[in-house]
Design an enzyme around this catalytic site. Structure first.
Site, short mmCIF file in Angstrom:
data_model
loop_
_atom_site.label_atom_id
_atom_site.label_comp_id
_atom_site.label_asym_id
_atom_site.label_seq_id
_atom_site.Cartn_x
_atom_site.Cartn_y
_atom_site.Cartn_z
N HIS A 1 51.41 45.73 48.08
CA HIS A 1 50.92 44.35 48.12
C HIS A 1 51.04 43.73 49.51
O HIS A 1 50.27 42.85 49.89
CB HIS A 1 51.69 43.50 47.11
CG HIS A 1 50.97 42.25 46.69
ND1 HIS A 1 50.36 41.39 47.56
CD2 HIS A 1 50.78 41.71 45.45
CE1 HIS A 1 49.82 40.38 46.90
NE2 HIS A 1 50.06 40.56 45.61
N ASP B 1 29.55 49.41 41.95
CA ASP B 1 28.68 50.54 41.67
C ASP B 1 28.74 51.53 42.83
O ASP B 1 28.28 51.24 43.93
CB ASP B 1 27.25 50.03 41.47
CG ASP B 1 26.26 51.14 41.17
OD1 ASP B 1 26.69 52.30 41.03
OD2 ASP B 1 25.06 50.83 41.09
#
Length: 463
Positions: free
Chosen positions: A177, A407
């Site tokens: 993180h 995608d």
């Protein structure tokens, strides 16, 4: 590294993917953490899974899809050098830093699911055993000690690509993180998608995902918070808490359709037309929070009615800072907002309205107020240290980030899972991949509590 991971996948190969080299490639890049990175230095890593329903043969997977993914990853890392590097955490004096040097790379695992039928189970919404996701989750390599430099070297990114024969593939991404918040990592993943789908066309990819900005000078620190935070946390261990199996958790996804969200808003406004902030996030968060509080009793938890229930969420502060920071700033640029009530109050018949008011007022008066968003930043560590062991519920993710438009060239994902929520009482929140205007809520809970939550969740949604 987690131990005793369920053996539901076979490791086919491992490789390391380095940033592609060009004439302009940097041999080294160093970044100093800002005070907004500091709170995340010791936070657990973030693990995401994207499932794609794209049936293919093993040969096509290995000979076409994997090379396309690794080649485009290399191309993408060219603009995201820090992700290939490491966090250098000082063992003695000094400050931490992020460093990339030529030769650094990202570990990538290539795997195959042992049971093709697992795919439809994993992409479902009903309760599923949390352990069964871990064969497809990448883990960061173990940190190593460099006694000569005096640093602990902590990797920042790992990837796993898994074939489900005859069903599809799963792309797992794990990041530390400290290197960046969701806005930064999702930006990286979208860049990877566009590079893969467009075959590395720089001009087309740049139009879809702007290049990241690494200039740390845009984060102003007149109060010297970076040094303050470092002094508060430097003696805290930096390792992830190991995951042990069985986790005794189940994962489930709950969907609030556009009509459901509007029904919740109408309920609030009919009771209090003067409500300050009645957004989709407000009513969704309040609804989930109160359903969970009620589920505690149904599960058999014994909670003092006067015990405090805390709710917290991270806020993208880029546009809220003064001056504002670019949307494509790469790093952590989060403020933390929290509110609280009592267990008794949230369990009452009008507990939902109580939660809506608390969260709505917090957003209206603090989150959306540039003068207030960081007003308590100097007490973040001390404030949150006292919450350890308390009844705290938080939000991971945001409807702002659409993970369902990623995608790589074989269509959008069928399912996103935020595996990190297994590590604590939190929910994942994202746009729906199937329904326009809907929100997906992911939870990971013991099964009795999940069953009780589902009952309360359905009360208003399916009256």
């Amino acid at each position: 590294m987690a131990s005793n991971i369920p053996k539901a996948a076979t490791l086919l190969d491992t490789c390391r993917v380095a940033p592609s080299a060009t004439a302009d490639s940097a041999a080294e890049q160093r970044l100093c953490p800002t005070f907004l990175d500091m709170p995340w230095l010791n936070f657990h890593s973030i693990r995401r899974l994207l499932f794609y329903q794209s049936p293919c043969s093993k040969s096509h997977f290995l000979e076409t899809m994997v090379p396309s993914l690794t080649k485009s990853l290399s191309k993408t890392l060219e603009n995201y050098l820090p992700l290939s590097g490491n966090l250098l955490y000082p063992l003695g004096s000094g400050m931490p830093e992020f460093r990339y040097v030529s030769g650094d790379s990202v570990p990538v695992a290539i795997a195959e699911s042992n049971e093709a039928s697992d795919f439809s189970y994993l992409i479902g919404n009903d309760s599923r055993i949390a352990d069964e996701f871990y064969p497809f989750v990448p883990f960061l390599p173990e940190p190593r000690i460099d006694s000569e430099s005096g640093f602990k070297i902590i990797p920042l990114l790992a990837v796993q690509i898994t074939l489900f024969p005859g069903s599809g593939i799963c792309i797992g991404v794990c990041n530390h993180h400290s290197i960046g918040d969701a806005s930064s990592i999702v930006g990286f993943m979208k860049a990877w998608c566009s590079n893969c789908r467009l075959g590395g066309d720089d001009e087309s990819s740049a139009q879809i995902v702007p290049l990241p900005v690494y200039d740390r000078s845009v984060i102003k620190d007149p109060l010297g918070l970076k040094n303050l935070f470092w002094n508060q946390l430097k003696d805290i261990k930096t390792e992830d808490v190991p995951i042990t199996f069985p986790t005794n958790l189940v994962r489930a996804t709950f969907v609030l359709q556009k009509e459901d969200i509007q029904r919740l808003k109408n309920l609030v406004l009919s009771k209090n037309p003067e409500s300050l902030h009645v957004s989709s996030f407000t009513v969704t968060a309040a609804y989930v929070w109160t359903c969970l509080v009620k589920a505690a009793a149904e599960e058999g938890e014994e909670v003092d009615p006067d015990e405090t229930e805390y709710f917290a969420f991270a806020v993208d502060a880029r546009a809220r800072l003064n001056p504002p920071v670019s949307d494509n700033y790469f790093g952590n640029c989060l403020a933390v907002a929290k509110t609280a009530s009592t267990h008794r109050r949230l369990k009452e018949a009008d507990g939902f309205f109580t939660a809506v008011k608390l969260i709505g007022d917090l957003i209206s008066k603090k989150v959306n107020n540039r003068d207030e968003i960081l007003s308590d930043v100097h007490t973040w560590f001390t404030d949150y240290m006292v919450l350890f062991g308390k009844r705290l519920f938080s939000v991971a993710g945001s409807p702002k980030f659409n993970l369902y438009d990623m995608d790589f060239g074989w269509g959008n994902p069928k399912k996103h899972e935020a595996v990190s929520i297994d590590g604590g009482p939190s929910m994942s929140l994202s746009k729906s991949g199937q329904l326009e205007g809907a929100l997906e809520i992911g939870l990971s809970l013991p099964k009795p509590k999940m069953d009780a939550f589902a009952t309360f969740f359905d009360e208003i949604i399916n009256p």
